[in-house]
Design an enzyme around this catalytic site. Structure first.
Site, PDB file in Angstrom:
ATOM      1  N   GLU A  71     -34.687  62.831 -22.027  1.00  0.00           N
ATOM      2  CA  GLU A  71     -35.674  63.126 -20.998  1.00  0.00           C
ATOM      3  C   GLU A  71     -36.568  61.902 -20.762  1.00  0.00           C
ATOM      4  O   GLU A  71     -36.602  60.986 -21.598  1.00  0.00           O
ATOM      5  CB  GLU A  71     -36.535  64.316 -21.449  1.00  0.00           C
ATOM      6  CG  GLU A  71     -35.757  65.607 -21.663  1.00  0.00           C
ATOM      7  CD  GLU A  71     -35.364  66.321 -20.363  1.00  0.00           C
ATOM      8  OE1 GLU A  71     -35.180  65.656 -19.324  1.00  0.00           O
ATOM      9  OE2 GLU A  71     -35.217  67.554 -20.404  1.00  0.00           O
ATOM     10  N   ASN A  93     -34.207  64.481 -12.902  1.00  0.00           N
ATOM     11  CA  ASN A  93     -35.352  63.659 -13.337  1.00  0.00           C
ATOM     12  C   ASN A  93     -34.892  62.321 -13.947  1.00  0.00           C
ATOM     13  O   ASN A  93     -35.668  61.648 -14.603  1.00  0.00           O
ATOM     14  CB  ASN A  93     -36.219  64.437 -14.346  1.00  0.00           C
ATOM     15  CG  ASN A  93     -35.456  64.794 -15.614  1.00  0.00           C
ATOM     16  OD1 ASN A  93     -34.285  64.463 -15.761  1.00  0.00           O
ATOM     17  ND2 ASN A  93     -36.123  65.463 -16.538  1.00  0.00           N
TER      18      ASN A  93
END
Ligand code: GLP
Length: 246
Positions: A143, A136
């Site tokens: 993140e 991702n």
């Protein structure tokens, strides 16, 4: 950014090892920023061979690791401290006191994050920071959505990250929900950054990264703001970016 395209995982690993070893030869007191995951394993194997076969010495080298799972002690086989000891430190002549990793069991965690960032500023920042790439676009455990100004902090891991790292654990439930990671700003402090990507799974992330543009929802894209980044990709990881160009 400098792009180095290689054939496969082995070539990516040896090409990365040459850059790391050159850094040590240029400065025997280098500070290396280290990553975990499957990606740098081949690099670490090469570095171990460098000590045995090429007289490279880590006696005066310091290392700063990117991240650690919350709740796992150094003795836990899935902790990143255990990983680094197992896959690199115990096979080279580095002094363990010179290897730094956040303490995943420290409490309160905020104090540990502050201690770690101060340590990066005191003994670092790394001359050379090695990074793997999450599917991702995460770097370390930053993140999507992590702000550019972030320093070492505690993160709640995305389900996709927990699932992709579950292969190292007995089951998904055993994968920690939180981790301590150097932030985007902590990473950008490094003098040079070396990103490694291998295999088809990384192809979409590599394609998006190489397309350019900085976006908080794709953390690796912040590296476009850094003047000395090298990306080493193998054929599979580069496949979608290459298809785009044709
Ligand atoms: C993990 C680590 C990252 C690593 C990434 C990719 O979650 N925290 O530092 O770069 O995921 O892992 P792998 O190299 O196994 O694909």
């Amino acid at each position: 950014m400098k792009l180095i395209r290689v054939e496969n995982y082995e070539e990516m690993s040896s090409s990365a090892a040459r850059l790391v070893e050159q850094q040590i030869l240029d400065n025997s007191r280098s500070v290396l920023g280290l990553a975990t995951g499957s990606t740098p394993l081949g690099l670490y194997e090469q570095l171990i061979r460098g000590v045995q076969e090429r007289n490279i010495s880590y006696k005066q080298v310091q290392t700063i690791s990117l991240d650690e799972y919350c709740g796992l002690s150094a003795a836990h086989p899935n902790s990143y401290r255990y990983f680094m000891n197992e896959h690199l430190f115990q096979h080279i002549d580095i002094q363990l006191d010179n290897t730094h990793i956040p303490d995943g069991t420290a409490s309160p965690v905020e104090d540990e994050c502050r201690r770690y960032e101060a340590l990066i500023d005191r003994i670092g920042p790394p001359h050379l920071q090695i990074l793997g790439l999450g599917t991702n676009g995460h770097i370390g455990f930053n993140e999507p959505g992590t702000p550019e100004a972030s320093v070492t902090h505690c993160v709640k891991l995305e389900e996709s990250t927990r699932k992709s790292n579950a292969r190292f654990f007995s089951d998904l439930n055993s994968v920690p929900t939180h981790a301590i990671t150097m932030g985007i700003q902590s990473i950008l402090k490094s003098e040079q950054i070396l990103v490694l990507a291998s295999g088809k799974k990384k192809a979409p992330a590599v394609k998006r990264f190489l397309a350019g543009g900085v976006s908080e929802d794709f953390p690796v894209s912040f590296l476009w703001k850094h003047p000395h980044v090298t990306l080493i990709v193998d054929k599979e990881a580069y496949s979608l970016a290459a298809a785009e160009k044709e």
